[in-house]
Motif scaffolding. Structure first.
Motif, mmCIF file in Angstrom:
data_model
loop_
_atom_site.group_PDB
_atom_site.id
_atom_site.type_symbol
_atom_site.label_atom_id
_atom_site.label_comp_id
_atom_site.label_asym_id
_atom_site.label_seq_id
_atom_site.Cartn_x
_atom_site.Cartn_y
_atom_site.Cartn_z
ATOM 1 N N SER A 22 0.832 -1.198 0.000
ATOM 2 C CA SER A 22 0.000 0.000 0.000
ATOM 3 C C SER A 22 0.864 1.245 0.000
ATOM 4 O O SER A 22 2.020 1.219 0.448
ATOM 5 C CB SER A 22 -0.970 0.041 1.182
ATOM 6 N N GLY A 23 0.284 2.308 -0.527
ATOM 7 C CA GLY A 23 0.968 3.603 -0.544
ATOM 8 C C GLY A 23 0.153 4.605 0.244
ATOM 9 O O GLY A 23 -1.074 4.520 0.308
ATOM 10 N N ILE A 24 0.854 5.535 0.847
ATOM 11 C CA ILE A 24 0.160 6.582 1.614
ATOM 12 C C ILE A 24 0.830 7.920 1.298
ATOM 13 O O ILE A 24 2.062 7.986 1.185
ATOM 14 C CB ILE A 24 0.172 6.244 3.129
ATOM 15 N N LEU A 157 -2.621 -7.965 -2.881
ATOM 16 C CA LEU A 157 -3.575 -7.365 -1.940
ATOM 17 C C LEU A 157 -3.145 -5.941 -1.615
ATOM 18 O O LEU A 157 -1.966 -5.691 -1.349
ATOM 19 C CB LEU A 157 -3.616 -8.157 -0.631
ATOM 20 N N VAL A 158 -4.125 -5.036 -1.588
ATOM 21 C CA VAL A 158 -3.804 -3.633 -1.369
ATOM 22 C C VAL A 158 -4.737 -3.052 -0.297
ATOM 23 O O VAL A 158 -5.887 -2.724 -0.575
ATOM 24 C CB VAL A 158 -3.942 -2.835 -2.691
ATOM 25 N N PRO A 159 -4.254 -2.949 0.959
ATOM 26 C CA PRO A 159 -5.094 -2.362 2.000
ATOM 27 C C PRO A 159 -5.225 -0.846 1.806
ATOM 28 O O PRO A 159 -4.218 -0.128 1.799
ATOM 29 C CB PRO A 159 -4.350 -2.697 3.304
ATOM 30 N N ASP A 163 -12.050 5.310 -0.589
ATOM 31 C CA ASP A 163 -11.802 6.351 -1.594
ATOM 32 C C ASP A 163 -10.800 5.899 -2.660
ATOM 33 O O ASP A 163 -10.675 6.535 -3.699
ATOM 34 C CB ASP A 163 -11.309 7.648 -0.914
ATOM 35 N N GLN A 164 -10.116 4.806 -2.408
ATOM 36 C CA GLN A 164 -9.131 4.313 -3.380
ATOM 37 C C GLN A 164 -9.689 3.216 -4.288
ATOM 38 O O GLN A 164 -8.967 2.674 -5.133
ATOM 39 C CB GLN A 164 -7.886 3.782 -2.653
ATOM 40 N N ALA A 165 -10.972 2.890 -4.134
ATOM 41 C CA ALA A 165 -11.538 1.767 -4.902
ATOM 42 C C ALA A 165 -11.415 2.004 -6.411
ATOM 43 O O ALA A 165 -11.055 1.096 -7.166
ATOM 44 C CB ALA A 165 -12.993 1.545 -4.507
ATOM 45 N N ALA A 166 -11.696 3.220 -6.861
ATOM 46 C CA ALA A 166 -11.656 3.490 -8.307
ATOM 47 C C ALA A 166 -10.220 3.373 -8.828
ATOM 48 O O ALA A 166 -9.979 2.857 -9.926
ATOM 49 C CB ALA A 166 -12.220 4.874 -8.605
ATOM 50 N N HIS A 167 -9.262 3.850 -8.032
ATOM 51 C CA HIS A 167 -7.858 3.721 -8.445
ATOM 52 C C HIS A 167 -7.459 2.251 -8.569
ATOM 53 O O HIS A 167 -6.729 1.867 -9.480
ATOM 54 C CB HIS A 167 -6.933 4.397 -7.430
ATOM 55 N N LEU A 168 -7.936 1.460 -7.636
ATOM 56 C CA LEU A 168 -7.591 0.029 -7.668
ATOM 57 C C LEU A 168 -8.209 -0.651 -8.889
ATOM 58 O O LEU A 168 -7.580 -1.498 -9.538
ATOM 59 C CB LEU A 168 -8.055 -0.643 -6.376
HETATM 60 N N1 TRP Z 1 -3.514 7.211 -4.106
HETATM 61 C C1 TRP Z 1 -3.284 6.742 -2.771
HETATM 62 C C2 TRP Z 1 -3.926 7.751 -1.788
HETATM 63 O O1 TRP Z 1 -4.122 8.884 -2.111
HETATM 64 C C3 TRP Z 1 -1.824 6.590 -2.446
HETATM 65 C C4 TRP Z 1 -1.147 5.519 -3.257
HETATM 66 C C5 TRP Z 1 -0.149 5.692 -4.152
HETATM 67 C C6 TRP Z 1 -1.405 4.120 -3.174
HETATM 68 N N2 TRP Z 1 0.257 4.496 -4.649
HETATM 69 C C7 TRP Z 1 -0.484 3.510 -4.087
HETATM 70 C C8 TRP Z 1 -2.307 3.347 -2.463
HETATM 71 C C9 TRP Z 1 -0.491 2.131 -4.270
HETATM 72 C C10 TRP Z 1 -2.292 1.960 -2.658
HETATM 73 C C11 TRP Z 1 -1.388 1.364 -3.560
HETATM 74 O O2 TRP Z 1 -4.179 7.381 -0.668
#
Ligand code: TRP
Ligand code: AMP
Length: 338
Positions: A22-24, A157-159, A163-168
Motif C-alpha cells: 500500500s501507498g500513503i 492485496l492492497v489495503p 476512496d481508493q476503490a476506483a484507483h484500484l
Molecule cells: N492514491 C493513494 C492515496 O491517495 C496513495 C497511493 C499511491 C497508493 N500508490 C499507491 C495506495 C499504491 C495503494 C497502492 O491514498
C-alpha cells in the motif's frame, strides 16, 4: 477486513506468503481516518504477508510544491506509521522516490493506458475542481504511477480506504491491458478494506481529510484531540437535549464502535435520551486519547530521533532493489527494449 472484488475473506497465506502493498501520501501526521481506514490493516497484514508500505512522495508532488513542507511531511508520515504499529522487522517501509524504477514502470504502463480511462477517474475530476489553476500532467497520470507502485512488486492485496476503490479498479484494468498486449506478466491486485472504509470528518458530512481541515489528529496532544472531538457535528435533527438520538446517523456514535465493546449500551443511552451529544463526545474523546497514548509516546520518541527513521526508510528501499530490478528487466524484455 473485507475485500473489494471478492466476497470471501482474505485467505491464510500459503507456503510462500502472498505480497501486500500500500501507498500513503506524505500528508504529515496520520489522522484517525488513515488509521481506522487503512493503517490498522497494514499492521494486521504485516504478520501474515510479505508486506510492503510506501510513502508516495512522487504522487504528493502533484499537489505539494513546497520542498521543505514535502520533506517534513514525509518524515512525519514515516514516524506516524512506525508509531501506529508498523514493525520494520515484519514489513518493508520505504519512500517512493528512493526506488525510481516506479517511474520507469509508470512510463511503460502509460503506453497501454488510454487517456480516456484517466480522464474519467473521480479523483482527477475532483482535483480539477479543487486546484483549477494547477491541473498538471502528474494529476492525470497519477493512477498509472499508482498501478506501477503495486505491480512492480507483483503484489496482489492492497489495503486502502474506500476512496481508493476506483484507483484500484484502474490498476486492474491497466494490468489486463498490459497482459493482453505482452503476455501474462502481472497479477491483478485487489483492494482490502477495514470495517471502517470511510471515516467521516468532524463536519459529519465529508470524508476525513487533512486537506479539508476536518481531521482528528490522534497523535496530537490530548487537548487538541479533545477539542477536535468536541467540535464534531452530530445528529443535526436532535435539537433538544431531551430529543431521542439516532446513533445510525451520528458520527460520534459510529466512532464509538471502534473504541470499546460497550458501544451498543452507549447507543441505547442516546436513543432514550439518557445521555446527550456532549456526554457522548466526552466519552469518545477520553477513549481516543487513552487508546492512542502509547502510539503518541512512540511518535514523540521517533520525532526526536530522525536518524533512526531515515535508517528504516533506506533499509526498506535497499531491500526492494532486486525485486524492482527483476520486474523492470522482465518488462523491458517483453516490450522489446534492447
Ligand atoms: N492514491 C493513494 C492515496 O491517495 C496513495 C497511493 C499511491 C497508493 N500508490 C499507491 C495506495 C499504491 C495503494 C497502492 O491514498
Ligand atoms: P491518503 O492520505 O489519501 O494517502 O490516505 C492514506 C490511506 O488512508 C488510504 O488508503 C486512504 O484510502 C485511507 N483514508 C484516508 N482518509 C480516509 C478516511 N476518511 N476514511 C477511511 N480511509 C481513509
Amino acid at each position: 477486513m473485507t475485500t473489494a472484488t471478492a466476497p470471501d475473506p482474505v485467505r491464510a497465506p500459503a507456503a510462500t506468503a502472498p505480497r501486500t502493498f500500500s501507498g500513503i501520501q506524505p500528508s504529515g501526521v496520520a489522522h484517525l481516518g488513515n488509521d481506522l481506514g487503512a493503517i490498522r490493516n497494514y499492521v494486521k497484514l504485516q504478520d501474515e504477508y510479505d508486506a510492503i508500505y510506501c510513502i508516495v512522495d512522487y504522487h504528493a508532488l502533484t499537489s505539494t510544491h513546497d520542498p521543505d513542507v514535502l520533506r517534513a511531511r514525509t518524515g512525519d508520515m514515516a514516524a506516524s506509521l512506525l508509531a501506529l504499529g508498523l514493525d520494520p522487522d515484519k514489513c518493508t517501509l520505504f519512500v517512493q522516490s528512493h526506488r525510481p524504477e516506479h517511474t520507469e514502470l509508470a512510463w511503460l504502463l502509460a503506453t497501454v493506458t488510454p487517456v480516456s480511462w484517466l480522464e474519467r477517474t473521480p479523483t482527477y475530476k475532483e482535483k480539477r475542481e479543487s486546484q483549477p489553476d494547477d491541473i498538471n500532467h502528474g494529476l492525470l497520470t497519477y493512477p498509472v504511477l499508482q498501478a506501477a507502485d503495486i505491480i512492480i512488486y507483483k503484489a496482489t492485496l492492497v489495503p486502502v480506504g474506500r476512496d481508493q476503490a476506483a484507483h484500484l479498479e484502474l490498476s486492474r484494468e491497466i494490468v489486463r491491458a498490459f497482459n493482453n498486449r505482452y503476455g501474462e506478466t502481472f497479477p491483478e491486485p485487489r483492494a482490502v478494506f477495514t470495517d471502517a472504509p470511510t471515516v467521516l470528518g468532524t463536519d459529519g458530512v465529508r470524508k476525513m481529510s487533512k486537506s479539508l481541515g476536518n481531521t482528528i489528529d490522534v497523535l496530537s496532544e490530548p487537548d487538541v484531540i479533545r477539542k477536535q472531538v468536541m467540535s464534531m457535528v452530530t445528529d443535526t435533527q436532535r435539537i433538544l437535549r431531551t430529543d431521542p438520538g439516532r446513533p445510525e446517523v451520528c458520527s460520534v456514535c459510529q466512532l464509538q464502535r471502534f473504541f470499546g465493546p460497550d458501544f451498543e449500551e452507549l447507543w441505547d443511552g442516546e436513543r432514550t435520551a439518557r445521555t446527550g451529544c456532549v456526554d457522548m463526545k466526552r466519552v469518545l474523546a477520553d477513549r481516543i486519547v487513552r487508546h492512542y497514548a502509547p502510539a503518541r509516546e512512540r511518535y514523540l520518541e521517533l520525532q526526536a530521533n530522525p536518524k533512526l527513521v531515515d535508517e528504516v526508510l533506506s533499509a526498506g528501499a535497499n531491500r526492494l532493489a532486486p525485486l524492482a530490478a527483476d520486474t523492470i528487466a522482465e518488462v523491458r524484455q517483453k516490450m522489446g527494449l534492447r
